[in-house]
Design a protein around this motif. Structure first.
Motif, PDB file in Angstrom:
ATOM      1  N   GLU A  48       0.610  -1.112   0.025  1.00 40.91           N
ATOM      2  CA  GLU A  48      -0.196   0.157   0.134  1.00 40.91           C
ATOM      3  C   GLU A  48       0.838   1.359  -0.119  1.00 40.91           C
ATOM      4  OE1 GLU A  48      -2.101  -3.388   1.906  1.00 40.91           O
ATOM      5  OE2 GLU A  48      -0.042  -2.451   2.366  1.00 40.91           O
ATOM      6  N   THR A  49       2.235   1.066   0.602  1.00 41.94           N
ATOM      7  CA  THR A  49       2.806   2.168   0.804  1.00 41.94           C
ATOM      8  C   THR A  49       3.487   2.637  -0.532  1.00 41.94           C
ATOM      9  OG1 THR A  49       3.105   2.021   3.025  1.00 41.94           O
ATOM     10  CG2 THR A  49       4.816   3.562   1.955  1.00 41.94           C
ATOM     11  N   LEU A  88       0.511  10.732   5.794  1.00 37.19           N
ATOM     12  CA  LEU A  88      -0.182  11.594   4.821  1.00 37.19           C
ATOM     13  C   LEU A  88       0.088  12.924   4.863  1.00 37.19           C
ATOM     14  CD1 LEU A  88      -3.919   9.921   5.362  1.00 37.19           C
ATOM     15  CD2 LEU A  88      -1.923   9.281   3.502  1.00 37.19           C
ATOM     16  N   GLU A  89       0.567  13.634   5.900  1.00 31.73           N
ATOM     17  CA  GLU A  89       0.799  14.957   5.917  1.00 31.73           C
ATOM     18  C   GLU A  89       2.213  15.264   5.346  1.00 31.73           C
ATOM     19  OE1 GLU A  89       0.686  16.647   9.838  1.00 31.73           O
ATOM     20  OE2 GLU A  89      -1.607  16.059  10.392  1.00 31.73           O
ATOM     21  N   THR A  90       3.070  14.451   5.628  1.00 37.03           N
ATOM     22  CA  THR A  90       4.577  14.947   5.099  1.00 37.03           C
ATOM     23  C   THR A  90       4.797  14.192   3.972  1.00 37.03           C
ATOM     24  OG1 THR A  90       5.464  13.078   6.476  1.00 37.03           O
ATOM     25  CG2 THR A  90       5.409  15.115   7.359  1.00 37.03           C
ATOM     26  N   GLY A  91       4.119  13.033   3.451  1.00 38.87           N
ATOM     27  CA  GLY A  91       4.467  12.030   2.525  1.00 38.87           C
ATOM     28  C   GLY A  91       5.484  11.157   2.631  1.00 38.87           C
TER      29      GLY A  91
END
Length: 482
Positions: A168-169, A254-257
């Protein structure tokens, strides 16, 4: 190809188009045999497309940049610098090189030798006693192919462990990493083998901040001195090597990627963050779609085709060569396999694969190269061995290069003096391994090598000095009068 009716369409049907496939096809044509080759992807296989050629081309470019950044410190009076890497241009150059070599060394040779190439997927059908190939192209079934002998040369692909969150990542493999259009800001490399080492140093030298997560130690099958030497080199170049690390989960913030990787490190949980994750934990044979069970060809736990020492499978009509056998994953092994299969299939040669003096090379800088037995392997065979480890500070070529990182190690039979193995971490160590092959093939002793000519100011001279160290204090040798 025609509908199968008891006749053969060719003498040899080859599935795949890499080093093993081409070596077999060329040898068969030279014997007057007809050949049909089936390739489902890009002609040329792993080496020219996604392996040896592109990786070594990029490693050479990365080394050139590293030398430019490092030369000022190594050589008095030299002032150099290097700008940030234009990764897109670098990748374009790599692609042009690959395309040129693929055309000249693979595609054009098919026309020169005159065998047939079908672009499509092949799967076995029929029975164990009478196997055939069903060939399907992009537009549908191309037909049935019957041959006197079949060669499976489908190679291998990166194997990825079943880590929660990894799919998934998203992650890079050695192949996809070499298609990046920008240098990663940071990179986690999972693995400690040949590919992991090369990719880690490659991207670090291009400007990425690289960290390695290694299950045991670097190149764990080779001499422990090699692991220590390369770990020291990597530390000098700002590449942390985290040992006893087992990846347990992966997710993306999700915020920093960023990729958030959790690993068990010597029994304690640690978290690592990077913009990219590269998984280099080995390869798996490509056999899933071949229907090998239908024709009685046995495979192993990782999909590899099980073969005898003559490369025969459990079906007398079917052979296998190269990475698909699960044997040593070097293109020179694959090409040797391919030629050997043809000799055994059509000439009844009964030749067997002999890996005793197989050279192994990791193209880091300095490189790691080895041939023959390690100290541990010799002891495991019950051999009483004597070993000598020569630091590169006693090799004149290394002094001139102003780079004494590394060593040369000789493993010899204590009773006979015969050299059983040579390992080196040094610039151009691959050339030392080639010399080592000749030494081992000739059965030379330590005494013979110590008293044999060797040109001064070559790295290969280090093998002679290492041999001299068995009977001489090399710290007391004159650099020009040894």
């Amino acid at each position: 190809m025609r509908a199968h009716g008891g006749r053969t369409d060719c003498d040899l049907a080859v599935i795949g188009s890499g080093g093993a496939a081409f070596a077999a096809a060329i040898r068969a044509v030279n014997l007057g045999k007809s050949v049909v080759m089936v390739e489902r992807s890009t002609v040329g296989g792993t080496c020219v497309n996604t392996g040896c050629v592109p990786s070594k081309a990029l490693l050479a470019a990365a080394e050139a940049r590293h030398v430019a950044l490092d030369a000022s410190g190594r050589f008095p009076g030299i002032s150099t610098s290097a700008e940030p890497v234009d990764m897109g241009a670098l990748i374009d150059g790599k692609r042009a090189l690959v395309e040129g070599m693929r055309a000249e060394k693979y595609v054009d040779l098919i026309a020169d030798y005159g065998w047939e190439l079908h672009l499509g997927s092949a799967a076995f059908a029929g029975t164990p006693a009478d196997p055939v190939l069903q060939v399907t192209g992009p537009g549908g079934e191309l037909g049935t192919l019957s041959a006197a002998h079949y060669l499976i040369a489908t190679g291998s692909a990166p194997w990825v462990p079943p880590v929660p969150g990894l799919e998934e990542t998203g992650y890079l493999t050695s192949a996809t990493a070499m298609e990046l259009e920008e240098v990663p800001e940071s990179l986690l490399v999972v693995g400690g083998g040949f590919v992991a080492l090369e990719q880690a140093q490659l991207f670090a030298r291009l400007g990425a901040k690289v960290t390695m997560l290694v299950r045991s130690r670097l190149v764990s099958a080779e001499e422990p001195e090699a692991s220590l030497a390369l770990a020291s080199v990597f530390a000098d170049e700002g590449i942390p090597v985290v040992r006893r690390a087992v990846l347990s989960s992966v997710r993306r913030d999700l915020e920093t990627g960023l990729v958030i990787a959790t690993a068990d490190v010597a029994g304690a949980e640690q978290v690592f963050r990077a913009t990219h994750l590269l998984v280099a934990t080995g390869r798996r044979a490509v056999t899933d779609s071949l229907n090998l069970d239908t024709v009685g060809v046995r495979t192993g736990d990782r999909g590899e085709v099980l073969v005898s020492n003559t490369l025969a499978t459990s079906n007398p009509h079917v052979w296998a060569a190269g990475d698909v056998t699960g044997h040593h994953e070097f293109v020179y092994v694959a090409s040797s396999h391919g030629a050997l299969v043809v000799e055994n299939a059509f000439n009844g040669a009964g030749r067997e694969v002999d890996y005793r003096h197989l050279p192994r090379v990791v193209f880091t800088t300095p490189a790691l190269a080895a041939v023959g037995l390690t100290d541990r392997e010799a002891n495991g065979k019950g051999v009483r061995c004597q070993c000598r480890v020569l630091p590169l500070e006693y090799v004149p070529r290394a002094l001139v290069n102003r780079d004494t990182r590394g060593f040369i190690k000789i493993v010899a039979d204590e009773d006979t003096g015969r050299i059983l193995g040579i390992t080196a971490v040094a610039k151009d160590a691959g050339d030392l391994a080639a010399a080592g092959v000749y030494i081992l093939e000739a059965g030379l002793t330590v005494e013979q090598v110590a008293n044999t000519w060797s040109p001064y100011l070559t790295m290969a001279e280090g093998i002679r000095i290492a041999a001299q160290s068995y009977t001489t204090d090399v710290t007391r040798l004159s650099c020009c009068a040894i």
